[in-house]
Design a protein around this motif. Structure first.
Motif, PDB file in Angstrom:
ATOM      1  N   LYS A  82       0.824  -1.208   0.000  1.00  0.00           N
ATOM      2  CA  LYS A  82       0.000   0.000   0.000  1.00  0.00           C
ATOM      3  C   LYS A  82       0.859   1.259   0.000  1.00  0.00           C
ATOM      4  CE  LYS A  82      -4.166  -1.886   2.176  1.00  0.00           C
ATOM      5  NZ  LYS A  82      -5.047  -1.866   3.375  1.00  0.00           N
ATOM      6  N   HIS A  83       2.076   1.150   0.546  1.00  0.00           N
ATOM      7  CA  HIS A  83       2.978   2.303   0.543  1.00  0.00           C
ATOM      8  C   HIS A  83       3.671   2.479  -0.803  1.00  0.00           C
ATOM      9  CE1 HIS A  83       2.910   3.821   4.652  1.00  0.00           C
ATOM     10  NE2 HIS A  83       2.776   2.562   5.072  1.00  0.00           N
ATOM     11  N   VAL A  84       3.797   1.404  -1.579  1.00  0.00           N
ATOM     12  CA  VAL A  84       4.408   1.504  -2.901  1.00  0.00           C
ATOM     13  C   VAL A  84       3.500   2.346  -3.797  1.00  0.00           C
ATOM     14  CG1 VAL A  84       5.159   0.220  -4.948  1.00  0.00           C
ATOM     15  CG2 VAL A  84       5.591  -0.706  -2.649  1.00  0.00           C
ATOM     16  N   VAL A  85       4.077   3.325  -4.524  1.00  0.00           N
ATOM     17  CA  VAL A  85       3.256   4.183  -5.374  1.00  0.00           C
ATOM     18  C   VAL A  85       2.541   3.347  -6.421  1.00  0.00           C
ATOM     19  CG1 VAL A  85       4.724   6.203  -5.022  1.00  0.00           C
ATOM     20  CG2 VAL A  85       5.175   4.676  -6.944  1.00  0.00           C
ATOM     21  N   GLU A  86       1.383   3.808  -6.832  1.00  0.00           N
ATOM     22  CA  GLU A  86       0.513   3.007  -7.686  1.00  0.00           C
ATOM     23  C   GLU A  86       1.191   2.592  -8.991  1.00  0.00           C
ATOM     24  OE1 GLU A  86      -4.003   3.282  -9.596  1.00  0.00           O
ATOM     25  OE2 GLU A  86      -3.222   4.873  -8.311  1.00  0.00           O
ATOM     26  N   GLU A  87       2.011   3.478  -9.552  1.00  0.00           N
ATOM     27  CA  GLU A  87       2.656   3.159 -10.833  1.00  0.00           C
ATOM     28  C   GLU A  87       3.652   1.997 -10.702  1.00  0.00           C
ATOM     29  OE1 GLU A  87       3.472   7.473 -10.293  1.00  0.00           O
ATOM     30  OE2 GLU A  87       2.029   6.188  -9.244  1.00  0.00           O
ATOM     31  N   ASP A  88       4.219   1.804  -9.511  1.00  0.00           N
ATOM     32  CA  ASP A  88       5.223   0.748  -9.311  1.00  0.00           C
ATOM     33  C   ASP A  88       4.648  -0.509  -8.673  1.00  0.00           C
ATOM     34  OD1 ASP A  88       6.921   2.637 -10.256  1.00  0.00           O
ATOM     35  OD2 ASP A  88       8.126   2.854  -8.442  1.00  0.00           O
ATOM     36  N   ARG A  89       3.406  -0.446  -8.188  1.00  0.00           N
ATOM     37  CA  ARG A  89       2.866  -1.524  -7.342  1.00  0.00           C
ATOM     38  C   ARG A  89       2.799  -2.862  -8.068  1.00  0.00           C
ATOM     39  NH1 ARG A  89      -2.144   0.749  -4.749  1.00  0.00           N
ATOM     40  NH2 ARG A  89      -0.563   2.168  -3.905  1.00  0.00           N
ATOM     41  N   GLU A  90       2.305  -2.868  -9.277  1.00  0.00           N
ATOM     42  CA  GLU A  90       2.175  -4.132 -10.023  1.00  0.00           C
ATOM     43  C   GLU A  90       3.540  -4.753 -10.273  1.00  0.00           C
ATOM     44  OE1 GLU A  90       0.320  -5.759 -14.275  1.00  0.00           O
ATOM     45  OE2 GLU A  90      -0.167  -3.747 -13.531  1.00  0.00           O
TER      46      GLU A  90
END
Length: 463
Positions: free
Chosen positions: A62-70
């Motif tokens: 959840k802390h990982v930014v959305e663009e990098d999460r996947e």
């Protein structure tokens, strides 16, 4: 060399010291219970002042930014399935909303039977390292662009200076002086931050070259004013042209002549007035050359320069302003030393209206002259996107675009030209891979360019 048992007994203390000073966040996850143990530094990296009662992979993601999460989730899943270590860098958003960069590494630990018992790993805040990398990348790109532009300016100076001098000696002397001024202006940009934009440093650098006349030049007002790098470079060239003109034709060309330089602040604007007196009478009719063009256009969108050729002496009013918006674009008078349509190789652009967008006034003057001597009607050169788009109400037959115009790019112009099916060339010192999709398919003329290459490539897309 034998191991020291006493030192080995204290290895835990050394490890604690290492973790405390290196600011490494460490964690350990029990594969059976799912209990996660961390040190305080781990949770602080994610923006928590104290240890959370619970931590999990879900909380981390959840802390990982959305663009990098996947991407991060896929890396973790693949590592767990393959029972291998993992290592990656990612951006996170801390609990307080601040974006940071981290380096994360982890590995599984196995029992004697080969079963995973736990996972261990660490995280390090690498934001400062990433910012330094970005800064170096930016500086490298800027350096490449500036070097290319400098050589292009030199080529333009050579072409234009050759038209204004009758002898090889005059040509050589004038060219050497202008190149020296360009060199001094470059030193302003690579000096320390506190000096590179100092008006006092710019004035001193130029006036040191004219040491014999310094007693006849008075400077009043606050010279401890800072400018951007682009404005500093432009001012260095402006003062060189003013000093050179004063020595050759103006107040400093006679014994009684004087020059006063006054600096005043109006709001956030800096007003500089160069006023000559007690010199030769200034002619009412004057032709516009590269020197006048440098004076009037050098500040691009960061200020204005107005020349008043008063009979009692030249007055030059320079305004460095906060706003980057410019109302008009000055069009230089074409040189008359070559006839229209003459050109190299017999290439003619007669009847063609060509739009030129170039933020450097010397390069813009040179391009306009190259095209106009071959019969083209030049629209520009423009130094801002707004002025160029306004001019495009009359659709051109072709265009030549510089990619970067100081604080903006010509993407919008390139897109509109493409929609209108108007062919255009890109004039840039950038690598092709750095260009955006708006310029796809367009030919590139790299800076510095040869006159014949520019003419031939433009002729290819127009005729």
């Amino acid at each position: 060399m034998k191991d020291n048992p006493a030192l080995l007994d204290n290895s835990g203390e050394h490890l604690d010291l290492l973790l405390a000073t290196s600011e490494i966040g460490i964690w350990e996850l029990d594969a059976v219970t799912g209990t996660a143990l961390r040190n305080l530094r781990h949770d602080r990296i994610f923006g928590y002042d104290s240890l959370l009662p619970h931590w999990s992979a879900e909380i981390f993601l959840k802390h990982v930014v959305e663009e990098d999460r996947e991407r991060v989730n896929a890396l973790l899943t693949a590592s767990l399935n393959d029972r291998k270590s993992w290592s990656f860098e990612t951006r996170i958003q801390r609990a307080d909303g601040v974006d940071r960069w981290i380096s994360a590494k982890g590995m599984p630990k196995f029992s004697d039977k080969g079963e995973i018992t736990k996972f261990i790993g660490h995280v390090i805040d690498i934001t400062e390292t990433k910012q330094n990398e970005d800064r170096l990348r930016l500086l490298s790109n800027e350096l490449n662009h500036r070097v290319s532009n400098t050589f292009t300016i030199m080529n333009a100076m050579i072409r234009q200076t050759s038209k204004k001098n009758d002898t090889v000696e005059q040509f050589a002397n004038t060219l050497v002086e202008r190149l020296a001024a360009l060199s001094r202006s470059n030193k302003v940009l690579i000096a320390k931050e506190a000096e590179r934009s100092s008006l006092s440093e710019i004035l001193k650098m130029q006036m040191d070259v004219f040491a014999d006349w310094q007693t006849r030049i008075s400077v009043t007002g606050n010279t401890s004013v800072w400018f951007s790098g682009e404005a500093s470079e432009a001012l260095a060239m402006i003062f060189h042209e003013l000093l050179t003109n004063a020595l050759k034709h103006g107040a400093l060309s006679v014994a009684a002549g004087k020059v006063s330089v006054s600096i005043t602040s109006v709001g956030r604007e800096c007003h500089i007035r160069w006023a000559e007196s007690d010199g030769p009478t200034v002619a009412a009719e004057r032709s516009t050359g590269i020197g006048s063009t440098i004076l009037q256009n050098s500040l691009r969108d960061e200020g204005t320069v107005k020349l008043d050729f008063a009979p009692q002496g030249l007055i030059c009013d320079i305004v460095i302003k906060d706003s980057f918006q410019r109302e008009t674009s000055d069009k230089p008078t074409p040189a008359a030393t070559r006839t229209r349509e003459q050109g190299l190789g017999g290439v003619s652009f007669s009847g063609q209206r060509i739009l030129v967008i170039e933020d450097d006034p010397i390069i813009g003057l040179d391009i306009a002259d190259i095209l106009e001597t071959r019969g083209a009607t030049v629209s520009g050169p423009f130094t801002s996107v707004a002025n160029a788009l306004e001019a495009m109400r009359e659709i051109p037959d072709a265009a030549l675009l510089d990619v970067n115009l100081g604080h903006e790019t010509t993407d919008a112009i390139a897109l509109q030209l493409s929609e209108l099916s108007v062919p255009f060339l890109i004039l840039s010192g950038q690598d092709r891979s750095d260009l955006g999709s708006a310029y796809n398919g367009a030919s590139i003329i790299s800076k510095p360019f040869r006159e014949q290459d520019l003419v031939n490539e433009l002729y290819r897309i127009v005729c």
